[in-house]
Design a protein around this motif. Sequence first.
Motif, PDB file in Angstrom:
ATOM      1  N   TRP A 122       0.717  -1.432   0.197  1.00 34.70           N
ATOM      2  CA  TRP A 122      -0.066  -0.181   0.269  1.00 34.70           C
ATOM      3  C   TRP A 122       0.942   1.452   0.088  1.00 34.70           C
ATOM      4  CZ3 TRP A 122       0.415  -3.924   3.857  1.00 34.70           C
ATOM      5  CH2 TRP A 122       1.233  -3.348   4.678  1.00 34.70           C
ATOM      6  N   GLU A 123       2.469   1.106   0.142  1.00 33.39           N
ATOM      7  CA  GLU A 123       3.002   2.189   0.443  1.00 33.39           C
ATOM      8  C   GLU A 123       3.815   2.613  -0.794  1.00 33.39           C
ATOM      9  OE1 GLU A 123       5.755   1.899   3.547  1.00 33.39           O
ATOM     10  OE2 GLU A 123       4.096   2.360   5.236  1.00 33.39           O
ATOM     11  N   ILE A 124       3.880   1.104  -1.557  1.00 26.53           N
ATOM     12  CA  ILE A 124       4.791   1.801  -3.495  1.00 26.53           C
ATOM     13  C   ILE A 124       3.897   2.474  -4.293  1.00 26.53           C
ATOM     14  CG2 ILE A 124       5.630   0.133  -5.472  1.00 26.53           C
ATOM     15  CD1 ILE A 124       4.959  -2.582  -3.402  1.00 26.53           C
ATOM     16  N   GLU A 125       4.577   3.610  -4.391  1.00 27.87           N
ATOM     17  CA  GLU A 125       3.670   4.897  -4.989  1.00 27.87           C
ATOM     18  C   GLU A 125       2.484   4.406  -6.016  1.00 27.87           C
ATOM     19  OE1 GLU A 125       6.504   7.834  -6.385  1.00 27.87           O
ATOM     20  OE2 GLU A 125       6.328   8.445  -4.144  1.00 27.87           O
ATOM     21  N   PRO A 126       1.904   4.980  -6.900  1.00 25.25           N
ATOM     22  CA  PRO A 126       1.146   3.791  -7.403  1.00 25.25           C
ATOM     23  C   PRO A 126       1.929   4.094  -9.156  1.00 25.25           C
ATOM     24  CG  PRO A 126       0.134   5.497  -5.877  1.00 25.25           C
ATOM     25  CD  PRO A 126       0.959   5.644  -5.837  1.00 25.25           C
ATOM     26  N   SER A 127       2.551   5.245  -9.115  1.00 25.35           N
ATOM     27  CA  SER A 127       2.939   4.825 -10.822  1.00 25.35           C
ATOM     28  C   SER A 127       4.222   4.033 -10.646  1.00 25.35           C
ATOM     29  CB  SER A 127       4.520   6.746 -10.759  1.00 25.35           C
ATOM     30  OG  SER A 127       5.217   6.464  -9.276  1.00 25.35           O
ATOM     31  N   ARG A 128       4.656   3.890  -9.582  1.00 26.73           N
ATOM     32  CA  ARG A 128       5.538   2.289  -9.466  1.00 26.73           C
ATOM     33  C   ARG A 128       4.775   0.791  -9.715  1.00 26.73           C
ATOM     34  NH1 ARG A 128      11.649   2.437  -9.351  1.00 26.73           N
ATOM     35  NH2 ARG A 128      12.155   0.649  -8.826  1.00 26.73           N
ATOM     36  N   TRP A 129       4.000   0.697  -9.329  1.00 26.70           N
ATOM     37  CA  TRP A 129       3.073  -0.114  -9.222  1.00 26.70           C
ATOM     38  C   TRP A 129       2.611  -0.513 -11.213  1.00 26.70           C
ATOM     39  CZ3 TRP A 129       0.607  -4.431  -7.630  1.00 26.70           C
ATOM     40  CH2 TRP A 129       1.093  -4.490  -6.057  1.00 26.70           C
ATOM     41  N   ASP A 130       2.242   1.163 -11.628  1.00 31.10           N
ATOM     42  CA  ASP A 130       1.447   0.838 -13.102  1.00 31.10           C
ATOM     43  C   ASP A 130       3.313   0.283 -13.615  1.00 31.10           C
ATOM     44  OD1 ASP A 130      -0.196   1.574 -11.763  1.00 31.10           O
ATOM     45  OD2 ASP A 130       0.538   4.256 -12.783  1.00 31.10           O
ATOM     46  N   ALA A 131       4.249   0.910 -13.007  1.00 31.46           N
ATOM     47  CA  ALA A 131       5.482   1.030 -14.861  1.00 31.46           C
ATOM     48  C   ALA A 131       5.386  -0.547 -13.835  1.00 31.46           C
ATOM     49  CB  ALA A 131       6.465   1.830 -13.807  1.00 31.46           C
ATOM     50  N   SER A 132       5.455  -1.313 -13.227  1.00 29.75           N
ATOM     51  CA  SER A 132       5.838  -2.476 -12.576  1.00 29.75           C
ATOM     52  C   SER A 132       4.935  -3.594 -14.035  1.00 29.75           C
ATOM     53  CB  SER A 132       5.145  -3.209 -11.438  1.00 29.75           C
ATOM     54  OG  SER A 132       6.345  -2.828 -10.872  1.00 29.75           O
ATOM     55  N   GLY A 168       9.425   6.456  -3.253  1.00 32.77           N
ATOM     56  CA  GLY A 168       8.163   6.754  -1.537  1.00 32.77           C
ATOM     57  C   GLY A 168       9.293   6.720   0.018  1.00 32.77           C
ATOM     58  N   GLU A 169       8.601   7.110   0.500  1.00 33.60           N
ATOM     59  CA  GLU A 169      10.017   6.738   1.617  1.00 33.60           C
ATOM     60  C   GLU A 169      10.078   5.113   1.597  1.00 33.60           C
ATOM     61  OE1 GLU A 169       8.742   8.092   5.643  1.00 33.60           O
ATOM     62  OE2 GLU A 169       7.891   9.948   4.682  1.00 33.60           O
ATOM     63  N   ILE A 170      11.473   5.186   2.273  1.00 34.55           N
ATOM     64  CA  ILE A 170      11.764   2.934   2.452  1.00 34.55           C
ATOM     65  C   ILE A 170      11.239   3.195   4.318  1.00 34.55           C
ATOM     66  CG2 ILE A 170      14.293   1.876   2.314  1.00 34.55           C
ATOM     67  CD1 ILE A 170      15.132   4.613   0.434  1.00 34.55           C
ATOM     68  N   HIS A 171      11.138   2.235   4.311  1.00 32.66           N
ATOM     69  CA  HIS A 171      10.630   1.476   5.554  1.00 32.66           C
ATOM     70  C   HIS A 171      12.157   0.880   6.336  1.00 32.66           C
ATOM     71  CE1 HIS A 171       8.795  -0.632   8.668  1.00 32.66           C
ATOM     72  NE2 HIS A 171       7.697   0.081   8.699  1.00 32.66           N
ATOM     73  N   PRO A 172      12.186   0.855   7.316  1.00 33.93           N
ATOM     74  CA  PRO A 172      13.197   0.513   7.569  1.00 33.93           C
ATOM     75  C   PRO A 172      13.310  -0.855   7.194  1.00 33.93           C
ATOM     76  CG  PRO A 172      12.624   1.563   9.420  1.00 33.93           C
ATOM     77  CD  PRO A 172      11.482   1.879   8.348  1.00 33.93           C
ATOM     78  N   ALA A 173      11.827  -2.272   7.262  1.00 35.11           N
ATOM     79  CA  ALA A 173      11.882  -3.758   6.774  1.00 35.11           C
ATOM     80  C   ALA A 173      12.128  -3.728   5.282  1.00 35.11           C
ATOM     81  CB  ALA A 173      10.428  -4.080   7.337  1.00 35.11           C
ATOM     82  N   THR A 174      11.547  -2.089   4.270  1.00 32.62           N
ATOM     83  CA  THR A 174      12.263  -2.297   3.405  1.00 32.62           C
ATOM     84  C   THR A 174      13.774  -2.858   2.920  1.00 32.62           C
ATOM     85  OG1 THR A 174      10.379  -1.434   2.803  1.00 32.62           O
ATOM     86  CG2 THR A 174      11.622  -1.825   0.537  1.00 32.62           C
TER      87      THR A 174
END
Length: 269
Positions: A95-105, A197-203
């Motif tokens: 839910w945090e991956i930017e929509p543009s990155r989802w779309d590009a994938s 977007g922001e990088i979560h420590p888990a990521t």
Amino acid sequence: MISTASNAVITGAASGIGLGLAREAARRGLRLILADRDADALAAATAGLPDALAVPTDVTDRAAVDRLADIAFERFGRVDLLFNNAGIMATGFSWEIEPSRWDASLAVNVGGVLNGIRSFVPRMLKANVPARIVNTASVGGFNPSPLMAPYSATKFAVVSITESLKVELDMLDAPISVSLLAPGPVRSAIFDDPFSGEIHPATQKFVDALRGMIGQYGMDPEPFAAAVFDAIERGDYWIVPQPEALDPMLEQRHKMITERAQPRFDFLS
Ligand SMILES: NC(=O)c1ccc[n+]([C@@H]2O[C@H](COP(=O)([O-])OP(=O)(O)OC[C@H]3O[C@@H](n4cnc5c(N)ncnc54)[C@H](O)[C@@H]3O)[C@@H](O)[C@H]2O)c1
């Protein structure tokens, strides 16, 4: 079939696996058309190869892929091998991956393969001579991973689309063969910038671990590509140069589903 192959078209050819495939194809004497959206890197890659034409192409652009096919058929009269190889990574919570990155994938990893199929198959059918299409999925196309859902989803799609394509071409008795390439870890640029977007420590931890794993256990693109061409020579549908990265995972997944167990992921535990 490759023994009669004299040419190949490779997408995502400016780096990593695609570049390895291009170098190995050149070593085996094939004439090449290399495509990538990074025109500068593509020019550099092509410059070192004996009979290779660079055609800067964004595989998400249907018209551009049509143009790539036109150029290839004009130059060679036929296309013996098509590698639908371009792909990108995306990491983070779904839910945090930017929509543009989802779309590009979706556009690159699925749309790019579809565009290759849509542009090349009709021309191959018309040419009516032996040819092979190799679609690059991943061992991740058989086992979903957390923190890279766009990648898992799109690679599952490539596995599925490729099986459909294979059977459809068989239904027509077409002389076009199909292969599914499922790489395990290969040293490349795919994890250079997998964030949005922001990088979560888990990521960050997950990406660091994957980078470490690829650095330690990954294959180099050249020996990887040599194994791919050996598999093509044998006429393999399943091209899995690193079975150790797929088979135990498949067994575990099969068991999880048949036993209706909860999905879990052991990589970071
Ligand atoms: N490296 C691995 O460990 C690994 C594992 C499994 C699967 N794969 C798959 O292998 C394929 C190649 O990846 P790689 O690891 O060599 O990565 P890479 O990043 O080194 O190379 C990918 C190439 O594709 C190009 N590309 C990206 N988007 C494009 C677009 N829209 N149009 C044209 N070209 C585009 C990039 O410019 C780059 O040159 C991908 O499909 C990837 O998912 C890689």
